[in-house]
Design a protein around this motif. Structure first.
Motif: not given
Ligand SMILES: [Zn+2]
Lengths: 97, 993, 193
Positions: B328-339, B361-362, B493-497
């Motif tokens: 399970v991935i818990c995140t407050n930023n885009d890093d979780g999606y990368k994982t 969140i793209p 370039r990746v769009e980051m939130t």
């Protein structure tokens, strides 16, 4: 660690030098008063900021090097030989101090 | 496949064809070459790697790098046992023996975890509170409890068998960190021809690039990293060092780094140091130190199986290991999606990505497209499990429970903190960036610039441009030509939130901020309640960020929670200043070669071996080794000294005096120069004569003494005491360069040019005449007392001085170093018919005490010439250094302690140096002390213990009287008679033989 | 009769041995004479001209018979190129009226460091930048190396260094340099001038 530019040897590590204190003091003439010698021997300012100091290059040329250094930031402004005249800079030290 | 969690594919750092065997807590495992201890253990499903510091809670690894706070282990056994090593950077080698720390009796069952029940005691400030309890309980009770219940590792008891060394480097541009930004910087700087050093803490370059997801210059990122490294390695102006941590950024752009030369093998290769400490003088520095991911703060967030999102990705990509089967991935930023994407590509089940943020969140869309469940506005509530994670409860921001989901790994990301440690060491206070939610470097104070994630560029394309520009900027700042710059490497370039600030997920349980020091969110709140509001105070009170990890993963969260408690913004709270070292450095590395035989250099005289052959016991005098005494078989120290000093006065003795400082002085004004240095006059000294001289410091106290001879009109030869040789030379350099540059005087040390011996005793002349028979006329006319002659002996120049320290007929002979042994042998042979013996520094001391001559013990920096009985030497016809101050009231006070002799009145016992002289031994204290004993010996000539002392009132007041020499250390107070210091031959008749 | 043989501070040079490696070559150079030469105040350039001594700090002057290393304003350490008992008195004679000469033939030993890893070995103890862009043939300096004062003279454009070390420190320095050279492998020779 300081790097000090010896006028003879070039830039060297601090460990090659012995710190010898305040270089602004001038030894009074032999017939000067006891007070003058007392001042020369014991009285020292402890300035925050630019100061002129002796750094004896014992590990190199063995010259007494005069160093204008900032006691707060450790920036070295200028160095010179034992008889050089090195005015203090008017500017602030690097980093705005 | 090695281990249940080893993936069938991937792992850029491992070599699957090379299996490696190791043990952890005695159990055997295997991994692959390139694994870390942590990755190899995770591959076997071992998540429990240690117990926490205070509460002994089970812990696994949180990170995959050097910032690891939890998985702290001991490596190796026996003398090479090394505590407090991070399993995440310990490279696997065949036969590695690792064990967990802070557990008893075993990792699974640790009795100390009852500390958890005592946890109300162990909250913030527990050290301070404990030590405020009654003092008498400290040592016997509380210290023992604390030491057993809290602590980090055990040091090896035996001496470290490995060697360490220092090394020095210079470069135009030092690049710290070989991630994408660092590589880009090194490349752009190196292409200009600048001398570049690139230092990387890990064994491999690449930093945080995702080898599965990222592309640079159209190729997979890992391929680009390899080609960049290969290109740099091929350039002669580039030095690459991996496994090298830059840990200190000091004044004047001097940096220190630790190279782990042999930490990845069980025993260093023969003749190789284990670690090497580098001092780097860099014209310019590029800091590409990267960033540290933060955990999320929720109940039980320290459960093994809870891991940073980037760490999960790193284990998958670098080592082909998944930290769990269902994540399970818990995140407050885009890093979780990368994982999530990386795990998905590696075939690992991602049960859920829970994002604290809401809205568009793209990055989420791409993950959803892979069929992975994504929920927004959802936070972790509590991790469940015994020794390892089995499930996670999730909640909304308001604390309302949503669901409990089964999983064996929770990947968390609380955002990234740029690694500003080195910048902070330079005195730059980092700035808070409200969008990045991290501290970023402020304007440099040194010649450095940051690049990449270390300055808050979290986008790969920005990292590369940043690094490239920083490399060129450094070259320019170094004053070098940049030539035609190469193009910057490119990534799309990746769009980051932006991340959402979530500092404490709602809950009442233990939610850890600093995992290594067991500091919880509650502790920080408590510290604030108890008044520790300044960030520096709160840090020390809670110990937040004070463990070996320096709070790399915890500081920002800690500060944010303190800010919340204070009701202020984070920038108003500020951050603590980081200090070197960045990560722990072994004391052995700081010492380098400087231990054992090489602790400090030893100076040997030319005739060291002559003394050795005669059985000399040597003593250190500064760096010199000098014969102290020459015991005969069965003889004790005291007997040997007694025999030597007696024999010199009866027949003759020879003593090595090569260690005296020797200074050759030339010039028209040499005599005037000496006049100003010494208290006595020198201009009338005739060539061929020697004179005793005494120097003062500018403050009027005695500085040094010695004999100086005039060899020619403009050539003098000065001797100084062994101890003060260097100081006297520096004093003279000050005088000639600073005070009186107008004097024509030149001088240099000649200490090691000459080998010197003293030959003293009634037979001295006979012996030397026999040794130098046809080369030298030794008659009283040719060589009177204080006479000096230069003669040719054995084809070289020799000098003979008729001077005496012992009061006997005595000579000092100097020959060039290489002839020293020849001279010693010649004199020794000649002396065999005349009772010649060798004597050491102890007998030398006895002989001079008997004559009342002062030496080091009397020249203690607090005594005037008059105190020594040498006041009459002071010339009033000329000025000299110290003259004015020596005339001050207190310096000439009649009540000053002056030199006297003492004789022990008792037949038992002895005198000791340092004893204080009193009239009434039952009323001995600082007020009643009349003076102190400086030198003592048993005198064969006087037949009792004698000593020299400084006594208030001196001989004039106390001659013939009895005082007590009180020595509380030995509980002694023998009676002594005060007498003249000239115990023996006061008229000096023996000088003539 | 007495033994007049000169004894080297490192003892019997034939007994010194390397470990057979090729990274470093240590050559004990001996048999030279040397002196410290000082100019009389105000006669610095006259003396320099007379004895052909260079006055640029950090730059040695080399002639057929001697090497002169400027060590301080108006001061040089001068070494003979071959054994020459009259070397120092020749210097004294030539400097008459312009300078003074202090014989120092025995005060220092000379260890020549060469071999493919000489520069790397030096970096273990020497704090100076000996990179080829900064130091070539004729470079000289006084600087502590490890913990011992060294007068350094680069004798070739390749990394070949003559290290002059005070005789009293000779054995300590030898211990340090051989210990440090073990990682590269080293050979030992002696060279009598
Ligand atoms: Zn210098």
């Amino acid at each position: 660690m300081h790097r000090i530019d010896c006028p003879w040897c070039g830039e060297r590590d601090e460990v090659e030098f012995q710190y010898q204190g305040d270089a602004t003091k001038v030894r009074p003439k032999p017939d000067a008063s006891e007070d003058a010698f007392f001042d020369y021997t014991y009285q020292r300012d402890n300035p925050k900021g630019w100061h002129t100091e002796w750094w004896h290059h014992v590990g190199g040329c063995r010259q007494w090097v005069k160093v204008v250094r900032n006691t707060l930031t450790h920036e070295v402004h200028k160095t010179g030989g034992p008889q050089s005249k090195l005015p203090l800079p008017r500017r602030k030290a690097e980093g705005g101090l | 496949m090695t281990g249940i969690n080893r993936l069938s594919m991937g792992g850029t750092r491992i070599n699957r064809s090379k299996q490696i065997n190791f043990t952890f807590d005695g159990k055997s495992y295997s991994g692959f070459e390139g694994d870390t201890l942590a990755s190899a253990l995770l591959a076997h499903g071992v998540t429990l790697m240690g117990r926490s510091f205070k509460y002994h809670r089970p812990r696994g690894c949180l990170t995959a790098g050097s910032e690891e706070p939890n998985a702290i282990v001991e490596l190796r056994i026996g003398v090479r046992r090394e505590p407090n090593t991070r399993a995440t950077i310990a490279e696997l080698y065949d036969g590695l023996e690792a064990s967990s720390q802070n557990r008893w009796p075993s990792l699974k069952f640790d009795v100390q975890s009852v500390n958890q029940l005592l946890s109300p005691w162990l909250t913030a400030g527990f050290y301070y509170k404990t030590f405020m309890w009654p003092a008498k309980f400290w040592e016997p009770i509380y210290e023992k409890i604390i030491r057993r219940s809290a602590g980090l590792g055990r040091a090896a008891v035996e001496a470290d068998p490995d060697t360490y060394e220092h090394s020095h480097a210079h470069c135009d541009v030092l690049v710290v960190g070989a991630g994408p930004a660092g590589l880009a910087a090194a490349l752009s700087a190196a292409h200009t021809g600048a001398r570049v050093m690139l230092m990387e803490e890990q064994a491999a370059a690449g930093g945080m690039v995702s080898t599965l997801l990222d592309e640079i210059d159209g190729m997979p990122a890992s391929e680009w990293v390899d080609s960049a490294m290969a290109e740099l390695a091929a350039m002669s102006n580039v030095t690459i060092m991996t496994r090298t941590t830059v840990f200190g950024y000091y004044d004047h752009n001097v940096l220190a780094a630790l190279e782990r030369v042999n930490d990845h093998v069980s025993t260093p290769q023969e003749n190789q140091p284990r670690q090497r400490m580098w001092t780097i003088r860099a014209k310019e520095v590029v800091l590409a130190c990267g960033s540290h991911e933060r955990a999320l703060t929720f109940d039980n967030n320290d459960m093994p199986g809870v891991m940073l999102s980037c760490a999960v990705r790193a284990f998958v990509e670098r080592f082909g290991v998944t930290p769990g089967k269902r994540v399970v991935i818990c995140t407050n930023n885009d890093d979780g999606y990368k994982t999530a994407l990386a795990l998905n590509m590696a075939g690992v089940d991602v049960a859920l990505v829970a994002d604290a943020r809401i809205g568009s969140i793209p990055a989420a869309n791409e993950v959803r497209a892979k069929g992975i469940r994504v929920e927004t506005g959802m936070l972790p509530q509590k991790a469940h499990g015994a020794h390892t994670t089995s499930a996670l409860s999730l909640q909304r921001a308001d604390g309302s429970f949503v669901e409990k989901i089964d999983c064996d790994c929770i990947a968390v990301s609380g955002g990234y903190s740029p690694d500003v440690h080195l910048v902070s060491q330079t005195g730059v206070a980092p700035l808070w960036d409200d969008e990045l939610l991290g501290f970023v470097p402020d304007i440099p104070k040194r010649r450095e610039r940051s690049a990449g994630a270390g300055k808050g560029s979290f986008n790969l394309s920005a990292c590369l441009t940043d690094g490239h520009d920083a490399g060129l900027d450094a070259v320019k700042a170094a004053g070098l030509k940049s030539g035609k710059a190469s193009a910057a490497p490119k990534a799309s370039r990746v769009e980051m939130t932006p991340p959402l600030a979530v500092w404490r997920c709602p809950g009442n349980g233990k939610a850890f901020v600093d995992f290594q020091n067991d500091v919880t969110a509650k502790d920080i709140h408590l510290a604030h309640q108890e008044g520790f509001k300044s960030v520096e105070h709160a840090k020390r009170y809670t110990t937040l960020g004070m463990a070996t990890d320096q709070g790399k993963t915890s500081n920002v969260t800690g500060i944010a929670l303190l800010a919340t408690a204070r009701g202020e913004a984070i920038p108003d709270v500020g951050t603590t200043r980081f200090r070197p070292p960045y990560s722990p450095v072994a004391i052995g590395a700081f010492a380098g070669h400087e231990r054992g035989m090489e602790f400090q250099p030893v100076r040997r005289t030319a005739i060291h071996e002559c003394g050795e052959k005669l059985g000399a016991v040597f003593v250190e005098t500064g760096q010199w080794l000098r014969p102290q005494y020459y015991p005969k078989p069965g003889e004790g120290v005291m007997e040997a000294i007694y025999r030597e000093s007696k024999q010199v006065r009866e027949t003759a003795g020879i003593c090595d005096v090569s260690t005296l400082g020797k200074i050759e002085i030339f010039g028209e004004d040499a005599g005037e120069f000496l006049n100003r240095l010494y208290i006595n006059g020198w201009k009338m000294l005739a060539p061929g004569k020697a004179r005793y001289g005494l120097m003062l410091r500018e403050d009027g106290y005695v500085f040094d003494d010695g004999t100086t001879s005039r060899l020619a009109d403009d050539h003098y030869f000065m001797t100084t005491t062994t101890a003060n040789a260097a100081r006297v030379l520096a004093h003279m350099e000050h005088a000639s360069q600073v005070l009186w540059p107008d004097l024509d005087v030149q001088f240099c040390s000649a200490t090691e040019q000459w080998c010197g011996v003293a030959v003293a005793g009634p037979n001295a002349r006979k012996i030397l005449q026999a040794a130098f028979y046809d080369d030298l006329d030794m008659s009283d006319e040719a060589l009177p007392f204080m006479g000096v002659r230069t003669f040719t002996w054995g084809g070289t120049t020799a000098r003979i001085f008729r001077i005496s320290f012992s009061g006997e007929l005595a000579f000092e002979v100097n020959v060039p170093w290489s002839m020293g042994e020849g001279m010693w042998n010649a004199i020794w042979e000649a002396g065999q018919d005349h009772g010649l013996i060798p004597y050491g520094t102890e007998a030398l001391s006895v002989l001079r005490i008997e004559k009342g001559h002062v030496a080091g013990n009397e020249l203690d920096g607090r005594t005037t010439a008059a105190d020594m009985g040498l006041g009459k030497m002071m010339s009033y016809k000329k000025p000299f250094i110290g003259q004015k101050m020596a005339a001050r009231e207190g310096m000439v006070d009649a009540g000053r302690a002056t030199l006297v002799g003492l004789k022990l009145k008792e037949t038992e016992g002895r005198l000791r140096g340092g004893a204080h002289l009193v009239v009434d031994k039952d009323n001995a204290n600082a007020e009643t002390s009349l003076g102190w004993v400086t030198s003592v010996c048993y005198s064969p000539a006087v037949g009792c213990w004698i000593g020299l002392a400084y006594l208030k009132g001196g001989l004039g007041k106390f001659e013939g009287q009895t005082l007590y020499a009180v020595n509380p250390l030995y509980d002694e107070a023998p009676a002594v008679e005060v007498c003249s210091a000239h115990f023996f031959d006061p008229k000096g008749e023996r000088l003539n033989g | 009769m007495a033994d007049f043989a000169a004894i080297h501070p490192l003892g019997d040079l034939d007994q010194l041995q390397g470990d057979g490696g090729e990274g470093i070559s240590l050559t004990v150079v001996h048999g030279f004479q040397s002196a410290q030469v000082f100019a009389v105040s105000g006669k610095e350039s006259a003396l320099a001209n007379k004895l052909k001594l260079g006055t640029t700090p950090g730059v040695a002057t080399d002639s057929r018979t001697m090497t002169a290393l400027p060590v301080s304003p108006g001061q040089w350490m001068v070494f003979s190129k071959k054994q020459d008992g009259a070397f120092v008195s020749m210097l004294a004679k030539k400097s008459n009226g312009l300078g003074h000469v202090s014989e120092q033939s025995d005060s220092r030993i000379c260890v020549r460091v060469s071999g493919p890893q000489a520069r790397e070995l030096m970096s273990r103890g020497c704090r100076l930048d000996l990179h080829k862009s900064k130091a070539g043939k004729g470079f000289c300096a006084q600087t502590p190396t490890a913990q011992v004062g060294v007068l350094l003279h680069q004798v070739d454009d390749a990394a070949v260094y003559d290290l002059y070390v005070y005789s009293g420190f000779a054995r300590s320095f030898w211990h340090w340099i051989t210990h440090t050279a073990e990682q590269f492998g080293y050979r030992v020779n002696s060279l009598r001038l």
